[in-house]
Design an enzyme around this catalytic site. Sequence first.
Site, short mmCIF file in Angstrom:
data_model
loop_
_atom_site.label_atom_id
_atom_site.label_comp_id
_atom_site.label_asym_id
_atom_site.label_seq_id
_atom_site.Cartn_x
_atom_site.Cartn_y
_atom_site.Cartn_z
N SER A 148 -42.02 -13.52 38.76
CA SER A 148 -41.43 -14.18 37.60
C SER A 148 -40.08 -13.56 37.24
O SER A 148 -39.15 -13.58 38.02
CB SER A 148 -42.41 -14.14 36.43
OG SER A 148 -41.98 -14.96 35.39
N ASP A 307 -38.75 -18.01 38.30
CA ASP A 307 -39.76 -18.89 38.90
C ASP A 307 -39.95 -20.17 38.10
O ASP A 307 -40.86 -20.95 38.35
CB ASP A 307 -41.10 -18.16 39.08
CG ASP A 307 -41.77 -17.81 37.77
OD1 ASP A 307 -41.06 -17.51 36.79
OD2 ASP A 307 -43.03 -17.81 37.71
N ASP A 309 -40.97 -21.03 35.15
CA ASP A 309 -42.11 -21.39 34.30
C ASP A 309 -41.81 -21.14 32.82
O ASP A 309 -42.61 -21.50 31.95
CB ASP A 309 -43.41 -20.68 34.73
CG ASP A 309 -43.37 -19.17 34.56
OD1 ASP A 309 -42.28 -18.60 34.32
OD2 ASP A 309 -44.45 -18.54 34.69
N THR A 383 -53.59 -13.56 23.99
CA THR A 383 -52.25 -13.62 24.56
C THR A 383 -52.29 -14.04 26.03
O THR A 383 -53.07 -13.51 26.82
CB THR A 383 -51.58 -12.24 24.46
OG1 THR A 383 -51.70 -11.79 23.12
CG2 THR A 383 -50.12 -12.32 24.82
N LYS A 421 -47.75 -22.53 31.63
CA LYS A 421 -46.40 -22.76 31.12
C LYS A 421 -45.55 -23.39 32.21
O LYS A 421 -45.72 -23.11 33.39
CB LYS A 421 -45.79 -21.47 30.59
CG LYS A 421 -45.79 -20.30 31.55
CD LYS A 421 -45.34 -19.03 30.83
CE LYS A 421 -45.41 -17.82 31.73
NZ LYS A 421 -46.79 -17.37 32.01
#
Length: 595
Positions: A148, A307, A309, A383, A421
Amino acid sequence: IVCLFYCFLQNPKTASLVQDLVKKGAVDELKKCFSSRMEFGTAGLRAAMGPGISCMNELTIIQTTQGFCRYLEQSFENLKERGVVIGYDARAHPPSGGDSKRFASLAAAVFISREIPVYLFSDITPTPFVPFTVSHMSLCAGIMVTASHNPKQDNGYKVYWENGAQIVSPHDKGIAKAIDENLAPWPESWNTEEALRSSLLKDPFQEIHTEYFKTIQKHCHHREINKSSGVKIVHTSVHGVGHSFVQAAFKAFDLHPPYAVEEQKDPDPEFPTVKYPNPEEGEGVLTLSFALADKEEASVVLANDPDADRLAVAEKQESGQWQVFTGNELGALLGWWIFSCWKKQTTDAEAVKKVHMLSSTVSSKILRAIAVKEGFHFEETLTGFKWMGNRAKEILDRGNTVLFAFEEAIGYMCSSSVLDKDGVSAAAIAGEMISYLATKNTSLSQQLTTIYIEYGYHLSKNSYFICHDQNVIRSLFERLRNFSGQESYPTECGRFSIAAVRDLTTGYDSNQPNHKAILPTSRSSQMITFTFSNGGVATMRTSGTEPKIKYYTELCAAPGNSDVTHLKKELDDLVNAIVENFFEPVKNKLQPKPE
């Protein structure tokens, strides 16, 4: 010994790194690489690329995939009929010879050696395409090789279950156990050439590309406005995979293509123009975007992480300054927009009772305020999108609608076709919202104020401290649990009175009759939430992927309380009190967030 043998035998670059460390007598570095294995958790794996069992490399990818493969074989009788999907980003680490595409090919070879069909993308792809593929093709699982927005030397291995959401416990423990039981590489696991020629290997790229952009068009509600809009938007993919996909998403919505930041639009694993490839860091990552926007007279900047997202948004103000919206502010805007669009096209007054929205417990409570007034359901989860994705699937399976979910870390699920996401669909939906508001001569910041006036101001302030010492972190949280004696939490913080405490590490919640928390708890991470008498909420937690102690604070005001200056000062004072009294950064030698 086995680990060293295979590193030397199969990858000369990794072998060379180890030999150099041995020659230098770098014992501490060798210990760091080889003394402890990466832990596989619900987030999969994330670590630096390099030699040894603590790093991401060809051997550890094979070992992880062998364990995951065995676990799937135990879990699904029809695994050989359904198969798995594997995607990857553009990360690479030339010193160790590791890169995402190579790791994905090795993972594919492992599954094919067990006669399991693999849908391996032939090119880089955004992370959300993997969960979309799992759901669209009814596969057993998905793997995304990505780190990410982590630093350039890192890589990761993210896993999705058959429901299209990230794995949650107990799958992580079952996979970790299977990895430990399958450490010796199977002979065929290295044979990527044969695997890539196998009839079991399919490339889903074209089909998924077509289906994804067809699917997100159901969230396009103002096509004629989009076609005629004069709004200029700049987009940056921050040297990641997002450029062509966001261009395609804008095209699917009949939006004019955004101006691309030329220096950042193509994938580059070195991330040469930014210190951190994370749009969440704000202006430092967006400098080139602002320059292009000024040149083209664009009013809005959209930014994806590498990435794709996540999504960040900034807007030029009348003063000429740029406002970078926080994840909570953009969550308020997207939540309002998506519900408004749904409401306009729905004639059944009772339908709202089946509508749901979600956010994580450290995110703004603004969706709760909108839900109370509008009559839909709002839920809070732990979370991370692994919790929201799985919860959304449960809600959908009961015949309900999940319109939106978000987390403050600029993560947005605007379509239930991706249970994670998704910065690509979020970019197109944001583009349409911006174009629509422009027809009303309204900016994003003006609309945000309108939302706060109608549903109550929700001001937030989030940050973190860096701490590499686990003993210090443990001591900091244990002090809060035994503040004025054994098992006694603080009752005040400076001048602020504490009304309630929830500790999701121990399972304590003072608001519940039996003092037991409703949300799931985990002893492996630290997380305490304080609710203050003035309407403030503060959560302190450790990060699962970085050496950080994070804090999330919000002041929630009732509708009608529009003294923003007072509210901001009250929140600033609360944050200062929490930092001084609970974090004690000087005593604990904590490093503040870099500017």
